[in-house]
Design a protein around this motif. Structure first.
Motif, PDB file in Angstrom:
ATOM      1  N   UNK A 130       0.761  -1.063   0.023  1.00 58.51           N
ATOM      2  CA  UNK A 130       0.022  -0.175  -0.056  1.00 58.51           C
ATOM      3  C   UNK A 130       0.666   1.336  -0.028  1.00 58.51           C
ATOM      4  N   UNK A 131       2.021   1.263   0.855  1.00 60.57           N
ATOM      5  CA  UNK A 131       2.832   2.402   0.849  1.00 60.57           C
ATOM      6  C   UNK A 131       3.442   2.436  -0.344  1.00 60.57           C
ATOM      7  N   UNK A 132       3.900   1.520  -1.141  1.00 67.46           N
ATOM      8  CA  UNK A 132       4.571   1.620  -2.319  1.00 67.46           C
ATOM      9  C   UNK A 132       3.797   2.156  -3.545  1.00 67.46           C
ATOM     10  N   UNK A 133       2.493   1.822  -3.401  1.00 70.88           N
ATOM     11  CA  UNK A 133       1.434   2.282  -4.527  1.00 70.88           C
ATOM     12  C   UNK A 133       1.038   3.652  -4.033  1.00 70.88           C
ATOM     13  N   UNK A 134       1.069   4.256  -3.041  1.00 68.57           N
ATOM     14  CA  UNK A 134       0.764   5.516  -2.888  1.00 68.57           C
ATOM     15  C   UNK A 134       1.901   6.511  -2.992  1.00 68.57           C
ATOM     16  N   UNK A 135       3.062   6.017  -3.336  1.00 73.15           N
ATOM     17  CA  UNK A 135       4.264   7.026  -3.485  1.00 73.15           C
ATOM     18  C   UNK A 135       4.684   6.852  -5.144  1.00 73.15           C
ATOM     19  N   UNK A 136       4.835   7.910  -5.713  1.00 69.91           N
ATOM     20  CA  UNK A 136       5.252   7.774  -7.068  1.00 69.91           C
ATOM     21  C   UNK A 136       6.948   7.321  -7.099  1.00 69.91           C
ATOM     22  N   UNK A 137       7.160   6.635  -8.220  1.00 68.44           N
ATOM     23  CA  UNK A 137       8.321   6.123  -8.775  1.00 68.44           C
ATOM     24  C   UNK A 137       9.474   7.151  -8.855  1.00 68.44           C
ATOM     25  N   UNK A 138      10.585   7.104  -8.224  1.00 70.57           N
ATOM     26  CA  UNK A 138      11.785   7.947  -8.989  1.00 70.57           C
ATOM     27  C   UNK A 138      12.472   7.527 -10.173  1.00 70.57           C
ATOM     28  N   UNK A 139      13.439   8.112 -10.844  1.00 69.08           N
ATOM     29  CA  UNK A 139      14.060   7.421 -11.731  1.00 69.08           C
ATOM     30  C   UNK A 139      15.568   7.890 -11.696  1.00 69.08           C
ATOM     31  N   UNK A 140      16.489   7.248 -12.210  1.00 74.93           N
ATOM     32  CA  UNK A 140      17.936   7.514 -12.027  1.00 74.93           C
ATOM     33  C   UNK A 140      18.175   8.746 -12.979  1.00 74.93           C
ATOM     34  N   UNK A 141      18.792   9.776 -12.429  1.00 75.56           N
ATOM     35  CA  UNK A 141      19.153  10.878 -13.220  1.00 75.56           C
ATOM     36  C   UNK A 141      19.937  10.591 -14.329  1.00 75.56           C
ATOM     37  N   UNK A 142      20.790   9.765 -14.352  1.00 72.72           N
ATOM     38  CA  UNK A 142      22.050   9.584 -15.314  1.00 72.72           C
ATOM     39  C   UNK A 142      21.235   8.620 -16.451  1.00 72.72           C
ATOM     40  N   UNK A 143      20.536   7.485 -16.093  1.00 71.07           N
ATOM     41  CA  UNK A 143      20.038   6.356 -17.155  1.00 71.07           C
ATOM     42  C   UNK A 143      18.663   6.687 -17.353  1.00 71.07           C
ATOM     43  N   UNK A 144      17.953   7.422 -16.497  1.00 76.04           N
ATOM     44  CA  UNK A 144      16.515   7.476 -16.650  1.00 76.04           C
ATOM     45  C   UNK A 144      15.718   6.358 -16.406  1.00 76.04           C
ATOM     46  N   UNK A 145      16.442   5.044 -15.707  1.00 82.06           N
ATOM     47  CA  UNK A 145      15.664   4.013 -15.272  1.00 82.06           C
ATOM     48  C   UNK A 145      14.994   4.034 -14.093  1.00 82.06           C
ATOM     49  N   UNK A 146      13.750   3.562 -13.981  1.00 80.68           N
ATOM     50  CA  UNK A 146      13.143   3.694 -12.860  1.00 80.68           C
ATOM     51  C   UNK A 146      13.754   3.010 -11.448  1.00 80.68           C
ATOM     52  N   UNK A 147      13.519   3.765 -10.531  1.00 75.97           N
ATOM     53  CA  UNK A 147      14.263   3.156  -9.129  1.00 75.97           C
ATOM     54  C   UNK A 147      13.355   2.462  -8.818  1.00 75.97           C
ATOM     55  N   UNK A 148      13.737   1.437  -7.749  1.00 73.74           N
ATOM     56  CA  UNK A 148      12.994   0.545  -6.870  1.00 73.74           C
ATOM     57  C   UNK A 148      12.085   1.118  -6.226  1.00 73.74           C
ATOM     58  N   UNK A 149      10.882   0.585  -5.909  1.00 75.01           N
ATOM     59  CA  UNK A 149       9.512   1.331  -5.352  1.00 75.01           C
ATOM     60  C   UNK A 149      10.300   1.559  -3.830  1.00 75.01           C
ATOM     61  N   UNK A 150       9.828   2.670  -3.311  1.00 74.41           N
ATOM     62  CA  UNK A 150      10.241   3.057  -2.065  1.00 74.41           C
ATOM     63  C   UNK A 150       9.463   2.169  -0.758  1.00 74.41           C
ATOM     64  N   UNK A 151      10.233   1.832   0.156  1.00 76.87           N
ATOM     65  CA  UNK A 151      10.104   0.990   1.195  1.00 76.87           C
ATOM     66  C   UNK A 151       9.321   1.848   2.324  1.00 76.87           C
ATOM     67  N   UNK A 152       8.399   1.296   3.190  1.00 72.36           N
ATOM     68  CA  UNK A 152       7.565   2.048   4.312  1.00 72.36           C
ATOM     69  C   UNK A 152       8.996   2.454   5.145  1.00 72.36           C
ATOM     70  N   UNK A 153       8.558   3.632   6.063  1.00 71.93           N
ATOM     71  CA  UNK A 153       9.385   4.196   6.883  1.00 71.93           C
ATOM     72  C   UNK A 153       9.429   3.371   8.139  1.00 71.93           C
ATOM     73  N   UNK A 154      10.637   3.516   8.834  1.00 74.18           N
ATOM     74  CA  UNK A 154      10.905   2.744  10.211  1.00 74.18           C
ATOM     75  C   UNK A 154       9.556   2.935  11.125  1.00 74.18           C
ATOM     76  N   UNK A 155       8.933   3.912  11.468  1.00 73.59           N
ATOM     77  CA  UNK A 155       7.863   4.274  12.092  1.00 73.59           C
ATOM     78  C   UNK A 155       6.924   3.365  11.570  1.00 73.59           C
ATOM     79  N   UNK A 156       6.476   3.256  10.268  1.00 70.51           N
ATOM     80  CA  UNK A 156       5.381   2.561   9.787  1.00 70.51           C
ATOM     81  C   UNK A 156       5.666   0.939  10.046  1.00 70.51           C
ATOM     82  N   UNK A 157       6.997   0.609  10.081  1.00 68.23           N
ATOM     83  CA  UNK A 157       7.392  -0.895   9.850  1.00 68.23           C
ATOM     84  C   UNK A 157       7.244  -1.485  11.237  1.00 68.23           C
TER      85      UNK A 157
END
Length: 538
Positions: free
Chosen positions: A147-174
């Motif tokens: 749910x956390x990953x779906x709620x956060x937009x995916x970033x991409x690598x500034x050099x390659x343009x490849x999508x970065x892995x989905x963000x993981x929940x914060x320590x507080x959420x986990x």
């Protein structure tokens, strides 16, 4: 009586409530021989439970068995002695009870094997059911993560343009989900623990009644332990799913239990695995040996710190004085507070507390001759405080004078004075400043640095402060030790020190503890910290 054949089979046993001999179940040392052999200490039990009350006596205390006996007698008279025995039959019962023959042993062994198989089956089914709760906790954790990953937009690598892995929940959420999973695993293990204990008890009974089955009993007991440990673990953090370790352990427990039963019946059975060779014990390094022996020595001295009545032990005192040289090189970390030089010196002085005046004076003189300076000063100060506690004013004054003399006459123009006392520079010069002034100590250090520029490195290292990172899963284990400088004492000639640092390392940039460049060595790292602190004060 067997209804088909008319034969009679012994199905009972006369049991002792309090054991017949010392060491037996419910043994009562206050019971006389006559009382032990009397009918008041005997009761009839079926074969299975006669064995059980002795294998697990903690479940069957004396009061409970005597209550059972009263109920037996009451029931017997209530039904008007409905179970008549002939004298010959009674003799058979007595003979089987007090001089067991092969038939009686076989019946007991069969009962024990059956009970062990039942206990193993109970453990298997309970382990399967208990696993459901950790699975649900892990699944809930993973649902939150997705749910956390779906709620956060995916970033991409500034050099390659490849999508970065989905963000993981914060320590507080986990944290709450991790705690739920850990709780479920712990409760699962706690629920299975008594079942394993019951199985192990039954296996002890099988070994006693049928010694030939020992290898199979050992096999079952070993795998029961594997099931217990596997029930208390999860293979990783979600999305890691459950692995096959618990399932494989359960299957192995069923296989070993079946083999035990088959072996008892004389049928073909799987053979127990060969016992694993014991893992070689790690060789103790010389440093580890010295640390262990140092800790053991301090433990021997701790009774002198707990009470003030123990007599002076010159042999132990001498050992502790020698151990101070080892403690000199223990870094000042929280984990080492009980074994470092200060703790060693304090225990040494406690051992000397009740020495007579002449002996105590001699100990003060001897402490003052110790090398390097940190050892001598720590011992002299510790003796001073012990003399003060004992209200021995003359000895307190002598110790204080010796410590003062050592501190105020120390030669800080020698590099060895800095290097051999590297973990104790801050307290030594801090104590000196408390006797004299910050200005006097600052002038002495500045003059030494001006005359001998090679003192820069040992001075910098002497100003180091230390911190430790502990293992999150085992707080008794230190993962790493950090070396840094976060504050500069007032007695440090900061202006002269930074000028020499810039002269020696012209390209060095000021940096805080968090900005340390990875390529720098320890001295340059500390020097950069000093430059940073100096920049804040200007």
């Amino acid at each position: 009586m067997n209804n088909d054949t008319g034969e009679t089979l012994l199905n009972s046993h006369v049991a002792h409530i309090c054991a017949r001999s010392e060491g037996g179940p419910r043994w009562d040392p206050m019971m006389s021989e006559a009382e032990n052999r009397s009918s008041s200490n005997l009761m009839p039990m079926c074969l299975e439970h006669a064995r059980e009350i002795d294998v697990t006596p903690e479940h069957y205390p004396v009061d409970l068995l005597r209550e059972w006996k009263r109920d037996q007698v009451a029931e017997h008279f209530k039904v008007q002695k409905a179970w008549p025995l002939t004298d010959d039959e009674a003799a058979q019962v007595i003979e089987a009870s007090f001089q067991p023959d092969d038939y009686g042993i076989a019946i007991a062994a069969a009962s024990s094997v059956t009970a062990a198989a039942r206990a193993a089956g109970h453990l298997v089914e309970s382990a399967r059911q208990q696993r459901r709760v950790p699975r649900e906790a892990a699944a809930s954790w993973n649902v939150m993560r997705i749910g956390v990953q779906r709620s956060m937009p995916r970033g991409w690598d500034a050099e390659t343009g490849d999508l970065l892995p989905p963000a993981e929940p914060s320590h507080v959420e986990t944290v709450p989900f991790a705690q739920n999973l850990e709780l479920a695993l712990r409760q699962s293990e706690e629920a299975l623990l008594p079942l394993v204990a019951t199985l192990v008890a039954e296996l002890h009974a099988v070994r006693a009644a049928a010694p030939a089955t020992r290898p199979w009993c050992d096999w079952v007991e070993s795998i029961a332990g594997v099931v217990l440990r596997a029930s208390g673990r999860w293979p990783g953090r979600p999305p890691e799913e459950d692995d096959d370790i618990l399932g494989e352990a359960i299957a192995e427990l069923l296989r070993s239990s079946a083999a035990l039963s088959a072996t008892w019946r004389g049928q073909p059975a799987d053979q127990p695995p060969e016992p694993a060779a014991p893992s070689p014990q790690p060789t103790e390094t010389e440093t580890a040996r010295l640390a262990r022996e140092h800790s053991e020595l301090l433990d021997r001295a701790r009774p002198w710190a707990r009470v003030d009545t123990r007599p002076f032990d010159p042999t132990l005192y001498a050992e502790l004085v020698e151990a101070a040289r080892f403690a000199l090189n223990i870094p000042p970390l929280m984990s080492f507070l009980t074994v470092e030089l200060g703790a060693t010196a304090r225990l040494t002085a406690k051992v000397a507390r009740n020495a007579d005046d002449a002996t105590f004076e001699k100990l003060i003189d001897e402490a003052s001759t110790r090398q390097p300076l940190a050892v001598a000063v720590h011992l002299a100060r510790a003796l001073m405080f012990v003399a003060r506690e004992a209200q021995r004013a003359e000895l307190e004054a002598k110790s204080r004078d010796q410590a003062t003399h050592l501190l105020t006459t120390a030669d800080w123009t020698e590099a060895e004075a800095w290097s051999t006392n590297r973990f104790h520079i801050r307290p030594l010069l801090g104590w000196t400043a408390s006797i004299q002034t910050d200005d006097e100590v600052r002038d002495r250090v500045a003059a030494a640095l001006s005359d001998r520029s090679e003192l820069l490195e040992p001075i910098i290292v002497g100003l180091a402060q230390y911190s430790e990172q502990l293992d999150r899963d085992d707080f008794s284990r230190t993962v790493s030790i950090g070396v840094h400088v976060e504050e500069i004492p007032a007695w440090v000639p900061l202006q002269e020190l930074t000028a020499e640092i810039r002269r020696r390392f012209p390209d060095l940039k000021a940096s805080s503890r968090d900005d340390r460049p990875a390529h720098e060595d320890e001295t340059q790292q500390l020097a950069a910290h000093i430059l940073y602190i100096a920049s804040l004060s200007t």
